[in-house]
Enzyme design. Structure first.
Site, PDB file in Angstrom:
ATOM      1  N   SER A 137       0.847  -1.195   0.000  1.00 54.14           N
ATOM      2  CA  SER A 137       0.000   0.000   0.000  1.00 54.14           C
ATOM      3  C   SER A 137       0.876   1.237   0.000  1.00 54.14           C
ATOM      4  CB  SER A 137      -0.894   0.021   1.241  1.00 54.14           C
ATOM      5  OG  SER A 137      -1.555   1.273   1.360  1.00 54.14           O
ATOM      6  N   TYR A 150      -1.674  -1.258   9.928  1.00 55.66           N
ATOM      7  CA  TYR A 150      -1.785  -1.664   8.526  1.00 55.66           C
ATOM      8  C   TYR A 150      -0.489  -1.368   7.770  1.00 55.66           C
ATOM      9  CZ  TYR A 150      -3.652  -1.849   3.748  1.00 55.66           C
ATOM     10  OH  TYR A 150      -3.877  -2.147   2.428  1.00 55.66           O
TER      11      TYR A 150
END
Length: 241
Positions: A137, A150
């Site tokens: 990401s 995350y």
């Protein structure tokens, strides 16, 4: 010989778009899903309706036995595995101060442990000449508040990808990470109000959110013609960073 792909997280979002895109190029696809059988079956039906080959199987990517069984299915059904897209992931948000540690452990189990377990099967079983694509990401570089757990999990995915590329030396297997920016998937949109979505959409110079299909095209390139790209993290984010 038909190339064969395993796509984890293949029932929805980026995973489903990648599965469908690979199938349009003639790759047979095993759609691996965590729990939504209906969505996985729909993905398989869509691929078959468009003339492709696909099957679906349930597996928790954090469970090494279940992941091995998905590779078994690919070998039994289509003859082997050439491409693996590791798209399974979860994204609960919370500050470092307030993150529930059970939630943290769930994030690490799916995103970090899951990627490692899939990569372990890759190293043992993918045919020479294959292509491996993990999903990170762009938040690893953006450093948004509340994305600590995350981003930590995805930073590990990027590091593992670089190591695996080198460990597979001599087998003509490419290993790369695609790191999407804000992308209009259920995973990203869940829990965000419209003002937040609009703000994120404007940050990239292209002034929009990514679409799952945008990311699928990058994955398709890495899975097929992009044979000279190896051990890299591709930030597919419209120029946001």
């Amino acid at each position: 010989m038909t190339r064969v792909a395993i796509v984890t997280g293949g029932s929805r979002g980026i995973g489903r778009a990648a599965a469908e895109r690979l199938a349009t190029g003639g790759t047979a696809v095993v759609v691996v899903y965590a729990g939504n059988k209906t969505a996985a079956d729909e993905a398989v039906e869509q691929i078959r309706a468009n003339g492709g080959q696909a099957v679906a199987t349930q597996a928790d990517v954090g469970d090494e036995t279940a992941v091995a069984a998905a590779f078994d299915l690919a070998e039994e059904t289509f003859g082997g595995v050439d491409v693996v897209v590791n798209s399974a992931g979860i994204m609960p948000l919370g500050t470092v101060a307030d993150m529930d540690l059970d939630t943290f452990d769930r994030i690490m189990r799916t995103n970090a442990r899951g990627t490692f377990i899939v990569s372990q099967q890759v190293a043992r079983r993918v045919r020479d000449g294959g292509a491996i694509i993990t999903i990170s990401s762009s938040v690893v570089g953006l450093r948004f508040p509340q994305y600590g757990a995350y981003a930590m999990s995805k930073g590990g995915v990027e590091a593992l990808t670089l190591v695996l590329a080198r460990e597979l030396r001599g087998r003509d297997i490419t290993v790369n990470t695609v790191a999407p920016g804000p992308t209009a998937t259920e995973l990203f949109l869940n829990g965000k109000d419209q003002a937040t979505v609009d703000t994120l959409a404007k940050q990239a110079p292209l002034e929009r959110l990514g679409e799952a299909g945008d990311i699928a095209e990058v994955i398709s390139f890495l899975a097929g013609p992009g044979r000279w790209v190896n051990g890299q993290t591709i930030r597919a984010n419209g120029g946001i960073i």
